[in-house]
Every structure is written in structure tokens, then in C-alpha cells.
Scaffold this motif. Sequence first.
Motif, PDB file in Angstrom:
ATOM      1  N   SER A   1      47.711  45.011  91.056  1.00 21.86           N
ATOM      2  CA  SER A   1      47.361  45.996  90.076  1.00 21.86           C
ATOM      3  C   SER A   1      46.133  46.949  90.553  1.00 21.86           C
ATOM      4  O   SER A   1      45.216  46.304  91.240  1.00 21.86           O
TER       5      SER A   1
ATOM      6  N   TRP B   1      46.675  52.356  84.809  1.00 18.45           N
ATOM      7  CA  TRP B   1      46.882  51.669  86.122  1.00 18.45           C
ATOM      8  C   TRP B   1      47.889  52.654  87.010  1.00 18.45           C
ATOM      9  O   TRP B   1      48.713  53.124  86.649  1.00 18.45           O
TER      10      TRP B   1
ATOM     11  N   LYS C   1      43.404  43.440  91.147  1.00 18.01           N
ATOM     12  CA  LYS C   1      44.188  42.420  90.751  1.00 18.01           C
ATOM     13  C   LYS C   1      45.124  41.974  91.511  1.00 18.01           C
ATOM     14  O   LYS C   1      45.629  42.843  92.215  1.00 18.01           O
ATOM     15  N   GLY C   2      45.289  40.770  91.994  1.00 22.31           N
ATOM     16  CA  GLY C   2      46.492  40.215  92.744  1.00 22.31           C
ATOM     17  C   GLY C   2      46.038  40.243  94.297  1.00 22.31           C
ATOM     18  O   GLY C   2      45.173  40.624  94.366  1.00 22.31           O
TER      19      GLY C   2
ATOM     20  N   GLN D   1      55.280  50.689  88.558  1.00 24.23           N
ATOM     21  CA  GLN D   1      56.075  49.715  88.600  1.00 24.23           C
ATOM     22  C   GLN D   1      57.331  49.780  89.237  1.00 24.23           C
ATOM     23  O   GLN D   1      57.905  51.057  89.358  1.00 24.23           O
TER      24      GLN D   1
ATOM     25  N   GLU E   1      51.718  40.502  92.491  1.00 27.93           N
ATOM     26  CA  GLU E   1      51.473  41.136  91.199  1.00 27.93           C
ATOM     27  C   GLU E   1      49.904  41.793  91.426  1.00 27.93           C
ATOM     28  O   GLU E   1      48.957  41.733  91.027  1.00 27.93           O
TER      29      GLU E   1
ATOM     30  N   LYS F   1      51.050  48.486  88.458  1.00 27.23           N
ATOM     31  CA  LYS F   1      50.831  47.373  87.592  1.00 27.23           C
ATOM     32  C   LYS F   1      51.806  46.320  87.857  1.00 27.23           C
ATOM     33  O   LYS F   1      52.693  46.097  88.197  1.00 27.23           O
ATOM     34  N   GLU F   2      50.947  45.140  88.339  1.00 23.80           N
ATOM     35  CA  GLU F   2      51.556  43.823  88.692  1.00 23.80           C
ATOM     36  C   GLU F   2      52.764  43.993  89.463  1.00 23.80           C
ATOM     37  O   GLU F   2      53.831  43.620  89.082  1.00 23.80           O
TER      38      GLU F   2
ATOM     39  N   SER G   1      55.030  43.135  92.756  1.00 23.34           N
ATOM     40  CA  SER G   1      55.029  42.416  93.724  1.00 23.34           C
ATOM     41  C   SER G   1      56.151  42.939  94.552  1.00 23.34           C
ATOM     42  O   SER G   1      57.101  43.308  94.024  1.00 23.34           O
TER      43      SER G   1
END
Lengths: 282, 264
Positions: free
Chosen positions: A15, A24, A64-65, A220, A13, A27-28, A30
Motif C-alpha cells: 500500500s 491510497w 505497508k507491505g 487496485q 500487499e 491499496k494492498e 500483490s
Amino acid sequence: MRELEQSFIQFDEVSFWYNHDEPWALKELSLTIKKNEFVAVIGHNGSGKSTIAKLMNGLLFPQKGEIFVDGLRLSEETVWDIRKKVGMVFQNPDNQFVGTTVEDDVAFGLENHGIPRKEMIERIEQSLKAVGMLDYRKHEPHRLSGGQKQRVAIAGVLAVAPDLIILDEATAMLDPKGRTEIMKTVQRIRKEKKVSILMITHDLHEVTFADRVIVMNRGQKLIEGTPKEVFQQHETLWEIGLDIPFVAKIAAELKQRGIPLNKQPLNNKELLEELWRLHSNM
Amino acid sequence: MNNLIIGQYVPGESMVHQLDPRTKITVIFFYVIVIFFANSFFSYFILAAFAFISAMLTRIPAGYIIRGLKPVWLLIVFTFLLHLFVTKEGDVLFRIFSFYVYSGALIQGFAISLRFFLLILMTSLLTLTTTPIAITDAIEDMLGPLKKVRFPVHELALMMSISLRFIPTLMQETEKISKAQASRGVDFRTGPIKDRIKAIVPLLVPLFVSAFKRAEELAMAMEARGYKGGEGRTKFRELQLSSRDYALFISFVFVLLLFWWARA
Ligand SMILES: Nc1ncnc2c1ncn2[C@@H]1O[C@H](COP(=O)(O)OP(=O)(O)OP(=O)(O)O)[C@@H](O)[C@H]1O
Ligand SMILES: [Mg+2]
């Protein structure tokens, strides 16, 4: 945790943004890359492909992540080890050539990692041999073609013995001959050295060589699968402005007209075989 | 693209080519100092002989070396004339219009121009027989002790070698841009100076823009390849003194002793 063990790269995840006031860049997201796997990333301009690449060897850090490389969590402390494991080839052949000669350039990465000189000489020779540039070891960059320079760049990365090589549109500035040179080199290296390959490209023909394709859209992951699976979703690809290769397009058109193809052909030869099979069945 | 040779290096296998660049720099450094102490015919003779023998040992054709010195001939002749007319020592030899030429002036003029000539000959022997990158390596090595006082020796050397690496690239690019601009009617070669200077602007702007882009991408690529400054770095290009270098040092010391003895 079990997934961590078998995958070489893991994004959890993740970001990332370049500036607070911009959307972003990722974005999140994985994703995983396994050892010795060949993954292609496609997507329109600005979809975040290069950002993924730069996060993988710590040129950028996610807001993030988490990112794991060979079980190491990417952080300021691990970044130097990670850069040894993840090598990167960029788009412009000229702007990544540091040395005044071919062998000096290959040496650059080794010098950075403090490899003793004796070992350096061996590694330079081996990696130049692997990309077929050994005869040019004393040449200056301005006497090389774009494709040759990119092969030297690959040799420079190989010399450090990474487990993953990222090619960020490494063929984009080359002529068709240069592109084939690089694709052949990459495939041979992958077989011989057991490295993973992450290939970012706009050339959908190059994508057909991959084990797995990730299609990016606005930071994404849009589609993920084998090249065949991805090309079957040509309508989705079309919507985000990506065209599929000519052969895949013909196959799609044929199917639409009710002509039953057994398998999704990826290149001219496979299409031809498929058509011959149909022909002999008639 | 033949004019892309950086500096004036002439590839070769001669003894002088194979000397360690540090040896050459050191010898020339002392030579340049010592030449200012020459004060007799014989002391000049010894230094001149040393320079000519060195030049011969490079196996570079004399014509080539002399042509390389062309831009400084004028300066040498000018120095000579200046001394000829300004110095007023010794006996009056002859008279040109209202100028008296003294014997001391003639000698002084010869001596100073010879000094000048030998200086330039020796330094150009260095650049003729040593690649710029070897000179860079030598400078990095010889300035090594300055690292202790935080002088950025490694960074300086890297900067120099990257400049050397990019000179041909930028020259190719300049040529490309100037052709592109010429095809749009920009003329760099004819017309009044003012117009020509103006015409350079559309050449320089794109060149600078691209140079900055290159620099940014290069920095990124260097970082991706694990560059983190000079610390803990090993070196691929190695400088090593050989028996040849020691032989030169010994003979040079010998020349210096002879020189000191020959001074008036
Ligand atoms: N250095 C930067 N500073 C600010 N924003 C950036 C920077 N680099 C990229 N971006 C933005 O981040 C987003 C993703 O960029 P990224 O370079 O990852 O795209 P990409 O998929 O590699 O595109 P391309 O196909 O053009 O190479 C884009 O919107 C881009 O404008
Ligand atoms: Mg990109």
C-alpha cells in the motif's frame, strides 16, 4: 518462499499513499513478474501505474507491505543494488536525457554505478548497437527525433545490464513511427538480452505483445491475465473507461451475433485468418 | 535552427583544437597575467606574436575570428581615445581644438588597446577551439583540489553540463511559445518598449513553468539511473595530456623567458 525464487519482482500487499489526507494511490497490491516475462499494465489516469513503477526501483517506498526485487527486500540499504537491476524509461524523451551527446547520455548510468572507463566504452557501443543508434553516438539531443531519444534512453538503461526494464508510457509522446520503432526495439532486446519488461501504456495495441496484462483501477488490481483473456472481459474494461482494440471489439461483436470464433484474434492478421477459416467452413 | 551553436565553438581538427582544454586554460591564465607586465615595444611584440601564431594554428579563417571580436572593437577604440586625451606625458605632438595630444599618450593609448585586444583574442581562441563541455570538464578537473574544503566541484560541473544540454531545448521551446503567442496577437517585435516588455510576460511564464517541470522530471530520471552524487562515480569523458600539450608548455615557458628578458 518458493514463489520468491522464481519471480524476479514480488509485491506483497503493498500500500502506498503520497499524502495522508489523500486516498491510497495503491491499496494492498500483490503482484509478481517472472524473469524474461513481458508484462503490460493498463488503467485509467491516476490508477496507480506510475506509482507501481516508482516503487519497483525504490524511487518511492511503500508504507505497508513488502517489495522484493531478485530476492532483495527493498530498503534504504538495498536501493542502489535494486536500481542496477531495474531500469526505467520515462514518458518525456527530453526530460530524461542528461548528457550533452548520445554517448555521454548512455554513459551517465554507468558513471553513476562506478563502472571502469574501459568497460564503459564497450558497454556503450553494445547497447547503442542493440537499439540501432550507434551511428548517432556523437549527436546532440536536439538533433534527434523523439523516437530516437527514447531509443537512447533504452540504451542508457540497457548499458547497466538490468534484469527488468520498465517503460512508463515511453511511447505516449511519440508519433506512430516512433512507437513502432520502440516496440520493435523492446521486443528484440527482450529476446537477445533475456530481460523482463514492464510496459505501462494507454495504447492497447501495444498490450497485445505482452505475455500478461494487469489492469489497474483506483490503486487496485482489477483484472490479470493474457491479453486474450483480458480483452474478453471487454464489458468490465468498458466500465472503467478503457476501450479494447478494434480487432478485439469486432471479435466480441461477432461472438455476440452468434458467429463462432475459435480463438480470440489479437491483430488484423489473426482476425483475417479466423474469418477465412469460417468462410471455408461454410 | 542553425543559430543553436552554443558559444562560438568552430569544429575543427587543428593542433589547437586537439590540445587538452586544461592546457589551453592554464596558458591563457598566465598569458593574461603576464600581459600586464609588458612595458617595452619588444615585450609587446613577443606576446602579440604568440597570440597571432596561436590564432593561425587554429586554422579558423581570420575573418571569422575578427567578426567574433566585433562587439569589443568599440571598447578598444574607446580605450585608445580615452588614453589619448587624458594622458599628459612626453612632447606635445599636435592639437585638436583645445586638446593637446602628447607623444606619451599616443604610445600609452596604443599599448593599452593592444593589451586589451590580445586579452580578448586569446580568450576567444579558447572558446573557438574548445567545446563548452570540454571547458566544463577542464574546470572540474582543475578545481578538483577544492573538494578537500567541501567545495561542490562535481555538482557545479554537472550543473554546467546540464545547462549546456538544455540550452538548445529551451531555445526551441521559446521559439515554439513565441510563435504560439504571436498567433494569438502578442507582438514582441514592434511597438513601444513598454509594450514589448509586457509582451514578454506571456512568453516567460509558460517557459518557467515548463522548465520547472523538466527539472523535476530530470531529477527523477537521474535518480532512477542510480545518481547519488559525485562519490564513487567514474568518468566517461577523459582528459589526457599528450606530447602536444607538453610541447606547448615548453614553448610557452620559452616565450615567457624571452618576454622577461625583453622587458625594459
Ligand atoms: N507526486 C505526487 N504527489 C501527490 N499525489 C500524487 C503524486 N503522483 C501521483 N499522485 C496521485 O497518486 C495517484 C496515482 O498516480 P499515478 O501517477 O501512479 O497514476 P498513473 O496510473 O500513472 O496515471 P497516468 O496514466 O496519468 O500516468 C493519483 O491519484 C495521483 O493523483
Ligand atoms: Mg503515469
